[in-house]
Enzyme design. Structure first.
Site, PDB file in Angstrom:
ATOM      1  N   GLU A  48       0.806  -1.221   0.000  1.00 43.37           N
ATOM      2  CA  GLU A  48       0.000   0.000   0.000  1.00 43.37           C
ATOM      3  C   GLU A  48       0.840   1.273   0.000  1.00 43.37           C
ATOM      4  O   GLU A  48       1.928   1.303   0.556  1.00 43.37           O
ATOM      5  CB  GLU A  48      -0.814   0.076   1.291  1.00 43.37           C
ATOM      6  N   CYS A  53       2.872   8.318   1.759  1.00 37.32           N
ATOM      7  CA  CYS A  53       3.354   7.332   2.729  1.00 37.32           C
ATOM      8  C   CYS A  53       3.625   6.036   1.961  1.00 37.32           C
ATOM      9  O   CYS A  53       2.727   5.510   1.296  1.00 37.32           O
ATOM     10  CB  CYS A  53       2.258   7.144   3.775  1.00 37.32           C
ATOM     11  N   CYS A  86       5.268  -7.877   7.372  1.00 32.96           N
ATOM     12  CA  CYS A  86       6.260  -7.414   8.353  1.00 32.96           C
ATOM     13  C   CYS A  86       6.671  -8.613   9.201  1.00 32.96           C
ATOM     14  O   CYS A  86       5.852  -9.490   9.468  1.00 32.96           O
ATOM     15  CB  CYS A  86       5.637  -6.333   9.243  1.00 32.96           C
ATOM     16  N   CYS A 107       3.613  -6.396  16.187  1.00 32.53           N
ATOM     17  CA  CYS A 107       3.054  -5.411  17.123  1.00 32.53           C
ATOM     18  C   CYS A 107       1.553  -5.672  17.233  1.00 32.53           C
ATOM     19  O   CYS A 107       0.868  -5.835  16.217  1.00 32.53           O
ATOM     20  CB  CYS A 107       3.338  -3.998  16.624  1.00 32.53           C
ATOM     21  N   CYS A 155      -1.214  -3.619  15.395  1.00 35.96           N
ATOM     22  CA  CYS A 155      -0.983  -3.276  13.981  1.00 35.96           C
ATOM     23  C   CYS A 155      -1.501  -4.371  13.063  1.00 35.96           C
ATOM     24  O   CYS A 155      -1.159  -5.546  13.230  1.00 35.96           O
ATOM     25  CB  CYS A 155       0.506  -3.055  13.745  1.00 35.96           C
ATOM     26  N   CYS A 164      -1.980   1.726   8.560  1.00 36.19           N
ATOM     27  CA  CYS A 164      -1.045   0.746   8.070  1.00 36.19           C
ATOM     28  C   CYS A 164      -1.610  -0.671   7.855  1.00 36.19           C
ATOM     29  O   CYS A 164      -2.128  -1.278   8.782  1.00 36.19           O
ATOM     30  CB  CYS A 164       0.044   0.753   9.138  1.00 36.19           C
TER      31      CYS A 164
END
Ligand code: SAH
Ligand code: SF4
Length: 376
Positions: A94, A107, A114, A118, A121, A345
């Site tokens: 994205e 952004c 990832c 976290c 997230c 995100c």
């Protein structure tokens, strides 16, 4: 037959010069090519009219100037535009354009998924599929420029609305260090995109040794995803804290080159109801950041299906912000942009492959911090 041409986007100046030398061309041709690619945004060699026709043909036989394609696009009522970009191998990530009155930031993502988990997230629920290349990162910004028709033509003095880059999309940028460094150096190059280092902010969850290296080699503005002021809570929210606890992280921030009151480090602090939003948290935050040129961005939590947290109520956020102000810290509440399109995100790419949460939670509980490409 498959396309064996290689992409020139994302090559550093030296590597581009080497490609041109391999074609028997002199260095100034690489300079011209750089200008066409990064200053003018041209992707078709045929349009690079300052290059001789035989060279244009040679380039077109061997190379492309790539761009990600748009797999999905959403526009929020507040003007925020979110793209799901697709790369040559079909992987997707994205990017978001957040317009403001006199400028605008894009952004960009640095990884597909990832390695970190976290807990607040959404990207953290997606497996790391792969790192993005320098070309794929700079390509997200350039594709946004394509979409907004923002490439300069000779003699035009148009104000660019895509003036800033925030490296705050999917992924942990400092786990993909070399490619991020190359992409940002390309973005900052004055003879190309020309985005100054003051207009670029890289956000990290806190990969301490790489913060130091990034400060020496790239030194854009820095943002730290902090979200907790005690190691026990931060260990729970952000597993990377077990490897690089708060004291080490803040020491790296203190040492960040050229951080000053005019150029502060941003600390992102997500307010989670009943978790990290107390008066004591505010006081401890002010104490921890007392000797760092810092500003705090208070982020309203953007909940997603299946996450266990709730956003702090607006009154609690205002209290937290006011308390920090009283203690001498600038701490605006960031207006959530693109809420209607879930612009936080990792949330557009919601149909991507996922690691079952139960497995990831079990790994977290067992103290397993995911591998980070040997970066730390
Ligand atoms: N990996 C880097 C950059 C990507 S995350 C980092 O962690 O800093 C970008 C920012 O979005 C981080 O500050 C992250 O904490 C924040 N974020 C993640 N999930 C969020 C959510 N659900 N609501 C609001 N902000 C979120
Ligand atoms: Fe990864 Fe950043 Fe999300 Fe943590 S907050 S899972 S580091 S993208």
């Amino acid at each position: 037959m498959s396309d064996r041409r290689t992409d020139l986007l994302g090559l550093t100046r030296d590597r581009l010069a080497a490609e041109m030398a391999a074609l028997g061309e002199r260095p100034f041709r690489a300079k011209q090519l750089w200008h066409w690619i990064y200053h003018r945004g041209v992707t078709d060699f045929a349009d690079m009219t300052s290059l001789a026709r035989p060279l244009r043909e040679k380039l077109a036989e061997r190379h492309v100037v790539g761009r990600p394609t748009v797999a999905r696009r959403q526009r929020s009522a507040d003007g925020t535009v979110k793209w799901l970009f697709r790369f040559a191998d079909g992987q997707e990530a994205e990017a978001v354009h957040i317009p403001e009155e006199d400028r605008g930031a894009v952004c960009i993502s640095t990884q597909v998924g990832c390695t970190l988990t976290c807990r607040f997230c959404h990207t953290g629920t997606q497996l790391l599929v792969r790192d993005l290349t320098a070309g794929e990162m700079v390509g997200q910004f350039m594709a946004a420029r394509d979409a907004c028709g923002e490439w300069p033509t000779p003699g035009d003095g148009t104000v660019r609305h895509l003036s800033n880059i925030v490296v705050m999309g999917m992924g942990e940028p400092l786990f993909n260090y070399d490619a991020v460094r190359d992409a940002l150096r390309i973005a900052m190059d004055n003879e190309g995109l020309g985005i100054s280092r003051r207009r670029i902010t890289l956000s990290t969850s806190g990969v301490v040794p790489m913060i130091r290296r990034f400060g020496e080699e790239v030194n854009t503005d820095l943002a730290i995803s902090l979200h907790a002021v005690r190691d026990d809570l931060r260990n729970e929210l952000m597993p990377i804290n077990r490897k690089y606890p708060l004291a080490d992280l803040l020491a790296a921030c203190r040492d960040y080159p050229r951080a000053s009151n005019a150029r502060r480090i941003t600390f992102e602090y997500l307010l989670l109801k009943g978790v990290n939003d107390s008066e004591a948290d505010a006081r401890e935050l002010a104490r921890l950041l007392g000797d760092i040129p810092a500003k705090v961005n208070l982020l309203p939590f953007n909940p997603w299906p299946g996450c266990g947290y709730r956003p702090s109520p607006p009154a609690a956020m205002k209290r937290f912000s006011a308390r920090l102000n009283d203690l001498g810290l600038s701490a605006p509440i960031r207006v959530p942009r693109g809420r209607d399109i879930m612009a936080a995100c990792g949330q557009l790419k919601s149909d991507s492959r996922r690691d079952p949460m139960s497995r990831r939670r079990a790994r977290l509980a067992a103290g397993i911090v995911d591998d980070c490409h040997g970066a730390c």
